[in-house]
Design an enzyme around this catalytic site. Sequence first.
Site, short mmCIF file in Angstrom:
data_model
loop_
_atom_site.label_atom_id
_atom_site.label_comp_id
_atom_site.label_asym_id
_atom_site.label_seq_id
_atom_site.Cartn_x
_atom_site.Cartn_y
_atom_site.Cartn_z
N ALA A 24 3.51 3.90 -1.36
CA ALA A 24 5.11 3.71 -0.94
C ALA A 24 5.12 4.87 -1.24
CB ALA A 24 6.33 3.10 -2.13
N PHE A 35 8.52 2.55 -5.57
CA PHE A 35 9.52 1.61 -6.99
C PHE A 35 8.99 2.29 -8.24
CE2 PHE A 35 7.45 -3.39 -5.01
CZ PHE A 35 9.16 -3.29 -4.76
N ARG A 36 7.62 2.54 -8.64
CA ARG A 36 7.87 3.43 -9.65
C ARG A 36 8.61 5.60 -9.97
NH1 ARG A 36 4.98 -0.19 -7.96
NH2 ARG A 36 5.81 -3.02 -9.69
N HIS A 121 0.51 -6.27 2.39
CA HIS A 121 1.97 -7.41 2.28
C HIS A 121 2.39 -7.15 3.11
CE1 HIS A 121 1.08 -4.79 -2.22
NE2 HIS A 121 0.57 -5.88 -2.45
P1 CNA Z 1 4.91 2.49 -6.43
O1 CNA Z 1 4.48 1.65 -7.74
O2 CNA Z 1 6.29 2.98 -6.23
O3 CNA Z 1 3.63 3.49 -6.81
C1 CNA Z 1 4.55 4.97 -6.45
C2 CNA Z 1 3.25 6.45 -6.59
O4 CNA Z 1 3.56 7.46 -5.67
C3 CNA Z 1 4.31 6.62 -7.68
O5 CNA Z 1 3.13 6.82 -8.90
C4 CNA Z 1 5.19 8.11 -7.46
O6 CNA Z 1 5.33 8.63 -8.64
C5 CNA Z 1 4.37 8.33 -6.33
N1 CNA Z 1 5.05 9.60 -5.54
C6 CNA Z 1 6.09 9.25 -5.03
N2 CNA Z 1 6.09 10.52 -4.50
C7 CNA Z 1 5.00 11.02 -4.32
C8 CNA Z 1 4.51 11.81 -3.15
N3 CNA Z 1 5.66 12.41 -1.82
N4 CNA Z 1 3.09 11.93 -3.54
C9 CNA Z 1 1.99 11.77 -3.78
N5 CNA Z 1 3.20 10.57 -5.45
C10 CNA Z 1 4.37 10.23 -4.73
O7 CNA Z 1 4.14 2.17 -5.09
P2 CNA Z 1 3.01 1.13 -4.76
O8 CNA Z 1 2.55 1.37 -3.60
O9 CNA Z 1 1.86 1.73 -5.81
O10 CNA Z 1 3.53 -0.36 -5.25
C11 CNA Z 1 3.50 -1.48 -4.15
C12 CNA Z 1 4.47 -1.81 -4.07
C13 CNA Z 1 5.77 -0.78 -3.36
C14 CNA Z 1 4.30 -2.12 -2.69
O11 CNA Z 1 3.87 -4.10 -2.47
C15 CNA Z 1 4.84 -1.62 -1.93
O12 CNA Z 1 5.41 -2.55 -0.51
C16 CNA Z 1 5.91 -1.29 -2.62
N6 CNA Z 1 7.20 -0.64 -1.61
C17 CNA Z 1 7.23 0.06 -0.14
C18 CNA Z 1 7.90 1.62 0.12
C19 CNA Z 1 7.69 1.35 1.61
O13 CNA Z 1 6.75 0.75 2.79
N7 CNA Z 1 7.94 2.64 2.02
C20 CNA Z 1 9.15 1.36 -0.43
C21 CNA Z 1 9.62 1.24 -1.77
C22 CNA Z 1 8.18 0.54 -2.18
#
Ligand code: CNA
Length: 245
Positions: A24, A35-36, A121
């Site tokens: 994400a 998410f995080r 996913h």
């Molecule tokens: P997560 O757990 O939210 O991790 C995202 C990570 O990216 C975090 O550690 C952030 O600090 C970091 N981050 C945020 N912005 C940036 C940036 N600009 N550059 C670099 N790093 C950054 O999300 P994951 O993907 O690890 O977790 C998996 C889930 C989130 C999946 O099941 C997804 O489907 C789900 N998700 C997807 C979306 C989407 O499709 N855009 C949005 C929200 C959640």
Amino acid sequence: MKVDDEAVAGLIRRAGRIAVLTGAGISTAAGIPDFRGPRGLYVTRQYDPEKTFDIDYFDRDPSYFFAFARDFVQLVEQVQPTLTHRFLAMLEERGKLDAVITQNIDGLHQKAGSKRVIEVHGSVRNGHCRKCRRAYAYEELKAKVLSQEIARCDSCSGIVKPDIVFFGEAVQGMAEASRVAGQTDLFFVIGSSLTVHPAASLPEYAGGQVVVVNQGLVESASPEWLRIDEPADPFFARIAAKLGM
Ligand code: CNA
């Protein structure tokens, strides 16, 4: 292990086969909350991810998910891929990148021009009726999500669920994703906290060097992996410049 830009550019130049796992965090700069991260859904609780993507909760009360889905589909319609999405599409076009494996459901890799995208996913671009399994393509699905409180099937009035993998459902394409990872000599993780398994274990299958570009904490990172703790776009802008892209 810390690393400088030239070292990463050199790895890309020398690599025969590259693949990436995105999360994400690659889409936050486009305006989609993760998410995080600091403004993620686990922090703002605008939608509670534990409820929104829980398949048992969905079966009890689908309206909670559809409230999220309406907002998400509207957002995805408006936003544009980030520099990093476009960088990855260009790497593939140049024959350097085998595939993008993504945990994201927003379709931004395809919008940026990536061809081989493994969506472990699932995505919001397709859906199925939970009752009769009728398939719905994006335009039909979108119209239902935006106009009905709960998307209903035209054939049987069952509930039409977008093909997003919920907690409690099987991930998609893991065999292909782990095979792709195993064949690479360079594997990037971009914008993922590596918390959601089994996708988070994909870097362990990587045939060569793993480089994690994530701003913030990453779960269970190996000391062998190179680590870039900063936003993806400025980092890949510098790498693209070094590669003459
Ligand atoms: P997560 O757990 O939210 O991790 C995202 C990570 O990216 C975090 O550690 C952030 O600090 C970091 N981050 C945020 N912005 C940036 C940036 N600009 N550059 C670099 N790093 C950054 O999300 P994951 O993907 O690890 O977790 C998996 C889930 C989130 C999946 O099941 C997804 O489907 C789900 N998700 C997807 C979306 C989407 O499709 N855009 C949005 C929200 C959640």
